[in-house]
Design a protein around this motif. Structure first.
Motif, PDB file in Angstrom:
ATOM      1  N   PHE A 181       0.867  -1.248   0.075  1.00  0.00           N
ATOM      2  CA  PHE A 181      -0.108  -0.240  -0.021  1.00  0.00           C
ATOM      3  C   PHE A 181       1.036   1.280   0.093  1.00  0.00           C
ATOM      4  N   PRO A 182       0.431   2.044  -0.638  1.00  0.00           N
ATOM      5  CA  PRO A 182       1.414   3.263  -0.830  1.00  0.00           C
ATOM      6  C   PRO A 182       1.081   4.298   0.581  1.00  0.00           C
ATOM      7  N   SER A 183       2.345   4.865   1.109  1.00  0.00           N
ATOM      8  CA  SER A 183       2.447   5.520   2.234  1.00  0.00           C
ATOM      9  C   SER A 183       2.682   6.850   2.454  1.00  0.00           C
ATOM     10  N   HIS A 184       2.254   7.784   3.434  1.00  0.00           N
ATOM     11  CA  HIS A 184       2.449   9.160   3.019  1.00  0.00           C
ATOM     12  C   HIS A 184       3.801   9.512   3.613  1.00  0.00           C
ATOM     13  N   LEU A 185       4.594   8.378   3.911  1.00  0.00           N
ATOM     14  CA  LEU A 185       6.227   8.658   4.578  1.00  0.00           C
ATOM     15  C   LEU A 185       7.013   8.171   3.292  1.00  0.00           C
ATOM     16  N   ASP A 186       6.594   8.039   2.154  1.00  0.00           N
ATOM     17  CA  ASP A 186       7.498   7.397   1.055  1.00  0.00           C
ATOM     18  C   ASP A 186       8.287   8.589   0.384  1.00  0.00           C
ATOM     19  N   ASP A 187       7.556   9.974   0.685  1.00  0.00           N
ATOM     20  CA  ASP A 187       8.282  11.138   0.122  1.00  0.00           C
ATOM     21  C   ASP A 187       9.499  11.729   0.865  1.00  0.00           C
ATOM     22  N   LEU A 188       9.583  10.781   2.051  1.00  0.00           N
ATOM     23  CA  LEU A 188      10.773  11.464   2.837  1.00  0.00           C
ATOM     24  C   LEU A 188      11.958  10.816   2.282  1.00  0.00           C
ATOM     25  N   PRO A 189      13.134  11.534   2.007  1.00  0.00           N
ATOM     26  CA  PRO A 189      14.533  10.992   1.557  1.00  0.00           C
ATOM     27  C   PRO A 189      15.150  10.282   2.569  1.00  0.00           C
ATOM     28  N   PRO A 190      15.481   9.192   2.284  1.00  0.00           N
ATOM     29  CA  PRO A 190      16.387   7.959   3.156  1.00  0.00           C
ATOM     30  C   PRO A 190      17.508   8.713   3.931  1.00  0.00           C
ATOM     31  N   THR A 191      18.338   9.798   3.195  1.00  0.00           N
ATOM     32  CA  THR A 191      19.419  10.327   3.639  1.00  0.00           C
ATOM     33  C   THR A 191      19.051  11.436   4.689  1.00  0.00           C
ATOM     34  N   MET A 192      17.872  11.908   5.015  1.00  0.00           N
ATOM     35  CA  MET A 192      17.445  12.934   5.870  1.00  0.00           C
ATOM     36  C   MET A 192      17.828  12.311   7.092  1.00  0.00           C
ATOM     37  N   LEU A 193      18.551  13.368   8.096  1.00  0.00           N
ATOM     38  CA  LEU A 193      18.763  12.806   9.338  1.00  0.00           C
ATOM     39  C   LEU A 193      17.550  12.979  10.267  1.00  0.00           C
ATOM     40  N   LYS A 194      17.519  11.969  11.375  1.00  0.00           N
ATOM     41  CA  LYS A 194      16.404  12.086  12.404  1.00  0.00           C
ATOM     42  C   LYS A 194      16.218  13.366  12.855  1.00  0.00           C
ATOM     43  N   LYS A 195      14.947  13.612  13.507  1.00  0.00           N
ATOM     44  CA  LYS A 195      14.673  14.984  14.110  1.00  0.00           C
ATOM     45  C   LYS A 195      15.658  15.214  15.440  1.00  0.00           C
TER      46      LYS A 195
ATOM     47  N   SER B 132      20.460   8.480   9.904  1.00  0.00           N
ATOM     48  CA  SER B 132      19.592   8.944   8.905  1.00  0.00           C
ATOM     49  C   SER B 132      18.072   8.144   8.986  1.00  0.00           C
ATOM     50  N   LEU B 133      17.120   8.515   8.013  1.00  0.00           N
ATOM     51  CA  LEU B 133      15.719   7.952   8.149  1.00  0.00           C
ATOM     52  C   LEU B 133      15.893   6.499   7.419  1.00  0.00           C
ATOM     53  N   GLU B 134      17.032   6.218   6.919  1.00  0.00           N
ATOM     54  CA  GLU B 134      17.157   4.824   6.345  1.00  0.00           C
ATOM     55  C   GLU B 134      16.923   3.884   7.224  1.00  0.00           C
ATOM     56  N   MET B 135      17.585   4.076   8.369  1.00  0.00           N
ATOM     57  CA  MET B 135      17.774   3.187   9.690  1.00  0.00           C
ATOM     58  C   MET B 135      16.681   3.527  10.496  1.00  0.00           C
ATOM     59  N   ALA B 136      15.694   4.289  10.395  1.00  0.00           N
ATOM     60  CA  ALA B 136      14.942   4.800  11.430  1.00  0.00           C
ATOM     61  C   ALA B 136      13.677   4.045  11.341  1.00  0.00           C
ATOM     62  N   ASN B 137      12.906   3.995  12.379  1.00  0.00           N
ATOM     63  CA  ASN B 137      11.447   3.238  12.465  1.00  0.00           C
ATOM     64  C   ASN B 137      10.599   4.147  12.056  1.00  0.00           C
ATOM     65  N   GLN B 138       9.175   3.640  12.135  1.00  0.00           N
ATOM     66  CA  GLN B 138       8.120   4.569  11.755  1.00  0.00           C
ATOM     67  C   GLN B 138       7.745   5.661  12.707  1.00  0.00           C
ATOM     68  N   LYS B 139       8.075   5.656  13.848  1.00  0.00           N
ATOM     69  CA  LYS B 139       8.022   6.615  14.843  1.00  0.00           C
ATOM     70  C   LYS B 139       8.842   7.745  14.627  1.00  0.00           C
ATOM     71  N   GLU B 140       9.988   7.802  14.275  1.00  0.00           N
ATOM     72  CA  GLU B 140      10.931   8.568  13.790  1.00  0.00           C
ATOM     73  C   GLU B 140      10.571   9.358  12.438  1.00  0.00           C
ATOM     74  N   LYS B 141       9.994   8.590  11.525  1.00  0.00           N
ATOM     75  CA  LYS B 141       9.464   9.156  10.235  1.00  0.00           C
ATOM     76  C   LYS B 141       8.363   9.828  10.792  1.00  0.00           C
ATOM     77  N   MET B 142       7.564   9.277  11.359  1.00  0.00           N
ATOM     78  CA  MET B 142       6.246  10.129  11.810  1.00  0.00           C
ATOM     79  C   MET B 142       6.570  11.706  12.389  1.00  0.00           C
ATOM     80  N   LYS B 143       7.677  11.836  13.202  1.00  0.00           N
ATOM     81  CA  LYS B 143       8.100  12.907  13.728  1.00  0.00           C
ATOM     82  C   LYS B 143       8.583  13.910  12.591  1.00  0.00           C
ATOM     83  N   ILE B 144       9.325  13.464  11.618  1.00  0.00           N
ATOM     84  CA  ILE B 144       9.920  14.321  10.557  1.00  0.00           C
ATOM     85  C   ILE B 144       8.361  14.906   9.646  1.00  0.00           C
ATOM     86  N   LYS B 145       7.627  13.761   9.314  1.00  0.00           N
ATOM     87  CA  LYS B 145       6.425  14.126   8.586  1.00  0.00           C
ATOM     88  C   LYS B 145       5.428  15.144   9.214  1.00  0.00           C
TER      89      LYS B 145
END
Length: 247
Positions: free
Chosen positions: A53-67, A87-100
């Motif tokens: 399923f498409p995710s709204h977190l897919d547009d986050l670049p994997p090279t971006m650092l965590k918050k 970076s977000l490449e090794m981050a979990n969904q919680k860290e990505k949610m903070k950035i989004k």
């Protein structure tokens, strides 16, 4: 007597050996029969592939650092391996949610210090609702998260209705920036029953009778108000004439 026993033993041994051979032949034939093989494959449980399923977190670049590590001053001097770990490449969904959530809040906030306005609350609720929607697409029987999602949707709808009523320009900008499609609530509709019709007719009749009884009293009050207003106007006119002020 001995010959009879030997013949009987041979007769009994023949069918048994033949039965074993026939069973082995049947087993070998079943293993080599393509129709039976197809039937066996059909009887196995089908392993369905999980849909992506498409995710709204897919547009986050994997090279971006965590918050938590984005504003650290020494982050530019560390090794590439450390940057990858942070970076977000090794981050979990919680860290990505903070950035989004931070990205959505930056679109609608009024000032850099704005953390609690209606627009910021709507942005935070929107990020949570979209995460719940993705989770429920994969796990449709998760009723607890569905309940939380409906509660957040109801809260966001109330905030949007307030903004639409008070600050329509901010409401339009918030819906445009966050890509929210606001639909008006349905008009109130009540099931019309015979009992409700009778009760409504009786209430209207009582209201009209009360209005008729109060009509003379209201007419008297209006006449008194008009007389007071007229007397006040005449008094002011006389005062102006006595002072010599032209009317």
């Amino acid at each position: 007597m001995l010959a009879l026993r030997t013949a009987l033993g041979r007769c009994l041994a023949g069918p048994v050996g033949g039965g074993a051979a026939a069973w082995g032949l049947a087993r070998g034939g079943a293993a080599s029969n393509p129709f039976i093989q197809r039937a066996r494959c059909y009887a196995r449980p089908v392993r369905r592939k999980k849909k992506d399923f498409p995710s709204h977190l897919d547009d986050l670049p994997p090279t971006m650092l965590k918050k938590d590590y984005a504003n650290v001053p020494i982050i530019n001097s560390v090794d590439d391996v450390v940057k990858r770990l942070l970076s977000l490449e090794m981050a979990n969904q919680k860290e990505k949610m903070k950035i989004k959530t931070q990205q959505l809040v930056e679109k609608v906030r009024r000032s850099p210090n704005d953390n609690g306005s209606f627009e910021v609350q709507i942005a935070m609720l929107t990020a949570k609702i979209r995460t719940y929607e993705e989770h429920l697409q994969k796990h449709p029987k998760d009723k607890s998260n569905r309940r939380h999602m409906l509660m957040d949707m109801d809260r966001r709808k109330k905030l949007l209705a307030y903004l639409r009523r008070v600050r329509y320009d901010i409401f339009e900008n918030t819906c445009k920036q966050l890509n929210i499609q606001y639909t008006l609530p349905p008009a109130y509709s009540r099931r019309i029953t015979k009992r409700w019709l009778v009760k409504k007719a009786f209430c209207l009749r009582v209201f009209k009778e009360v209005q008729k009884l109060k009509a003379p009293e209201r007419l008297k009050q209006r006449q008194e108000w008009r007389a007071r207003a007229k007397a006040r106007a005449e008094k002011e006119k006389q005062a102006q004439q006595s002072e010599g002020t032209p009317v």
